[in-house]
Design a protein around this motif. Sequence first.
Motif, mmCIF file in Angstrom:
data_model
loop_
_atom_site.group_PDB
_atom_site.id
_atom_site.type_symbol
_atom_site.label_atom_id
_atom_site.label_comp_id
_atom_site.label_asym_id
_atom_site.label_seq_id
_atom_site.Cartn_x
_atom_site.Cartn_y
_atom_site.Cartn_z
ATOM 1 N N LYS A 1 0.713 -1.555 0.087
ATOM 2 C CA LYS A 1 0.343 -0.179 -0.307
ATOM 3 C C LYS A 1 0.490 1.413 -0.367
ATOM 4 N N VAL A 2 1.955 1.101 0.769
ATOM 5 C CA VAL A 2 2.892 2.367 0.902
ATOM 6 C C VAL A 2 3.447 2.732 -0.053
ATOM 7 N N THR A 3 3.652 1.421 -1.284
ATOM 8 C CA THR A 3 4.943 2.524 -2.832
ATOM 9 C C THR A 3 3.680 2.537 -3.961
ATOM 10 N N GLY A 4 2.284 2.753 -3.494
ATOM 11 C CA GLY A 4 1.549 3.670 -4.436
ATOM 12 C C GLY A 4 0.967 3.142 -5.190
ATOM 13 N N HIS A 5 1.491 1.817 -4.833
ATOM 14 C CA HIS A 5 1.243 0.687 -6.192
ATOM 15 C C HIS A 5 0.446 -0.670 -5.253
ATOM 16 N N THR A 6 -0.240 -1.494 -6.375
ATOM 17 C CA THR A 6 -0.709 -2.732 -6.080
ATOM 18 C C THR A 6 0.056 -3.728 -7.096
ATOM 19 N N ASN A 7 -0.377 -4.850 -6.222
ATOM 20 C CA ASN A 7 0.242 -6.268 -7.184
ATOM 21 C C ASN A 7 0.118 -5.945 -8.733
ATOM 22 N N ASN A 8 -0.820 -5.062 -9.323
ATOM 23 C CA ASN A 8 -1.099 -5.078 -10.964
ATOM 24 C C ASN A 8 -0.795 -4.654 -11.244
ATOM 25 N N THR A 9 0.287 -3.079 -10.500
ATOM 26 C CA THR A 9 0.767 -2.402 -11.128
ATOM 27 C C THR A 9 2.271 -2.155 -10.979
ATOM 28 N N LEU A 10 2.842 -3.175 -9.464
ATOM 29 C CA LEU A 10 4.063 -3.177 -9.560
ATOM 30 C C LEU A 10 5.227 -3.800 -10.383
ATOM 31 N N PRO A 11 4.514 -4.821 -11.367
ATOM 32 C CA PRO A 11 5.469 -5.605 -12.695
ATOM 33 C C PRO A 11 6.207 -4.524 -13.741
ATOM 34 N N LEU A 12 4.906 -3.445 -13.586
ATOM 35 C CA LEU A 12 5.373 -2.629 -14.842
ATOM 36 C C LEU A 12 6.078 -1.478 -14.188
ATOM 37 N N VAL A 13 6.093 -1.029 -12.817
ATOM 38 C CA VAL A 13 6.554 -0.188 -12.126
ATOM 39 C C VAL A 13 8.356 -1.277 -12.453
ATOM 40 N N LEU A 14 8.603 -2.103 -12.227
ATOM 41 C CA LEU A 14 9.698 -2.452 -12.260
ATOM 42 C C LEU A 14 9.966 -3.317 -13.204
ATOM 43 N N GLU A 15 9.521 -3.134 -13.956
ATOM 44 C CA GLU A 15 10.023 -3.399 -15.590
ATOM 45 C C GLU A 15 10.510 -2.236 -16.092
ATOM 46 N N GLU A 16 9.913 -1.296 -16.127
ATOM 47 C CA GLU A 16 9.973 0.258 -16.124
ATOM 48 C C GLU A 16 11.582 0.874 -15.444
ATOM 49 N N ASN A 17 12.334 0.445 -14.914
ATOM 50 C CA ASN A 17 12.983 0.554 -13.913
ATOM 51 C C ASN A 17 13.983 -1.128 -13.756
ATOM 52 N N GLY A 18 13.865 -1.562 -15.357
ATOM 53 C CA GLY A 18 15.032 -1.944 -15.596
ATOM 54 C C GLY A 18 15.379 -3.245 -15.025
ATOM 55 N N ALA A 19 14.211 -3.909 -14.213
ATOM 56 C CA ALA A 19 14.589 -5.560 -14.090
ATOM 57 C C ALA A 19 14.285 -6.394 -14.989
ATOM 58 N N ALA A 20 14.995 -7.238 -15.049
ATOM 59 C CA ALA A 20 15.404 -8.576 -15.825
ATOM 60 C C ALA A 20 13.886 -9.341 -15.931
ATOM 61 N N ALA A 21 13.207 -10.017 -14.483
ATOM 62 C CA ALA A 21 12.001 -10.329 -14.939
ATOM 63 C C ALA A 21 11.389 -10.250 -13.380
#
Length: 520
Positions: free
Chosen positions: A199-219
Motif C-alpha cells: 500500500k505505501v508504495t502507491g501501487h498494487t500487485n497488478n501495477t508493480l510489475p510494470l514499475v519494476l519493468e520500467e526501472n530495468g528489471a530483467a524479470a
Amino acid sequence: MKLIHSLTYAALFGSAITLQAQVGQQQKLNPTIEQFVNEINNNSQLEKIAHELLDGIGPRLVGSPQMDQASDWAIKTFKSWGIDARREDYGTWKAWERGLTHVDMTYPRTKNIEATQLAWSPATKKAVNAEVIAMPIFKSEAEFKAWLPKVKGKIVLMSQNQSHGRSDYQYKEFGTEELYSKITADKKAANDAWTNSIKVTGHTNNTLPLVLEENGAAAVAISYWTGIMGANRIFGAKTTKIPMLDISNEDYGMLYRLAENGTYPKLTVNAQSKHNGVTKTHNTIAEIKGKEKPNEYIILSAHFDSWDGAQGATDNGTGTIAMMETIRTIKKLYPNNKRTILVCLWGSEEQGLNGSRAFVEDHPEIVKNTQAVFNLDNGTGRVVNINGSGFVNSYDYMTRWLAGAPNDVTKHIKTEFPGSPGGGGSDHASFVAAGVPGFMLSSLNWGYGTYTWHTNKDTYDKIVFEEIQSNAILAASLVYMADQEENLVNRDKRVLPTGRDGKQMTWPEVKSPRRTSDGY
C-alpha cells in the motif's frame, strides 16, 4: 470461473426456503430417464472424452491455439454423435502460445527451479542470466523509491515470502493448541505487514510489475501459493516486455531467504512463448432441434476456456464433459424432444463471462424463449445445492423437475427458494440478469477452492468420474422434465431484500461482453 457463486448470495438472505429433495425407498422412474441412467452408468464416455480433451489438447486459455483446437475437437465429437454443432465468433483476443520454460539456479549451487511462465507473458529472446533480488517490506513510499534503482538488471521476487510452508490444517491436526495459535497469529501479522508495504508504495500487485519493468528489471517472479502444499494459482502476466513467472512456494522461499541474507542467488531463465497478434474468440454450440417447439430452448451450459497452469480439468473440463455426456445420451435415447436443446460451451468466462454475455446480447430471440439454463462450473463433486436464482415460482417447477430424477442423485441436493440472483460468478448469471431461469448446479467441494481452482494442480487425475456421472444423470433428467412442460415456466422475479447498507437491492443488470483484449 470466479469462485463466488449464486449460493453465496442465497445464503445471505433469510427469506430463502431450504428444502431437502425427496428421498424414497422405491421410485418408479420415467422410462426415458431410466434409460438415461442405464446409459450413463453402463456406457459412459466421460473418461474417453476427458482424455481426448485434457490429455490430448490440454488447457484452453482464451487466445491460445488450444482453445481453437478444443472447439474443432468438440464440433467433430458432437457431429460423430449425430448432433449439429458450430462455432460462433463474438470478438477478438490477444493471441498467445505457450512454449517451454526452464528456470535454473546457477549460484550458490545448481538446481532446477519449479516455475511457470504466466499467461501472455513476454518471452526471453535469449536466456536471461541474472542475480535475484527480493522486494523487502517498506515503511514508506520514500523507502520504496530509494530501493527501486536496485532492481536494474535483476530478477525481482515480488511476492511475500511464506515462512511456513505447511497447510493450516496440518498445524491444527498435529500441532499443540499453543503452536496453532502462534502460527495463526504469526501469519496474520506477516500478511498485514506485507499488505501495508504494498500500500505505501502507491501501487498494487497488478501495477508493480510494470514499475519494476520500467526501472530495468530483467524479470519478475511471484509465488501465488494457495496454502495447500504444492498448489499455486496461475493467472496472467502484468508485464509487457520482460517475462513474469510464478515459482513454487518451496523454491521461492529458498530464493527469498538466500537473497534476504546476502547470498544473492543467480538464475538462468529461458521462457519461450509466441505473441501472434490477435485471434477470434468464440463459443462452441451444439444443437438438437425441437420437434414440436423448435423456437423454444433448453440450454446446457459450461465454460470451455481455462487458465493454463495445468489442464483445466476441474475448471471447467468437468462441466464440459458432463454436458457433452448429457447431450450424447439425450440424442441417443430421446428422439422426440419437444424443444430445441443447446449445449453451449462458452469462451472467455475467466475474463468476465464474455462468451455467455455475448450470446445473450447476440441472440435475443433465444433468450426470450428459453425454458431454463442448467450450468455446471465448480469442480468434480456431485451436485449438492440448487438455488432458485430469485424467481418467485422456481420452487414449483424446479422441485417438480427434481422429482423426476433418480433419488440416489437428488438425495444429496438441498434447494433454496426463491433464492437470489447471482452477481456474476458463472455463466448462468448472464441469463439470470436477462430474466431467464438460470440455475447453478453447485457441487460438493472436493478441495476445489484451495487445491485445483486456477492452480497448477488442476489435472485429469483430480476428476472423480463417479461424481461426474451423477451430474450427467441429473442434467439429462432436468432437461427431460423441463422439456415435458406444456408452456414456458413463469419468470416473475422476487422483490429483493435490503442489503447490509440498508438500501434496496436490485436485480443484476445485463452486461455487455468484453469483445477485445484492449486494456486487459
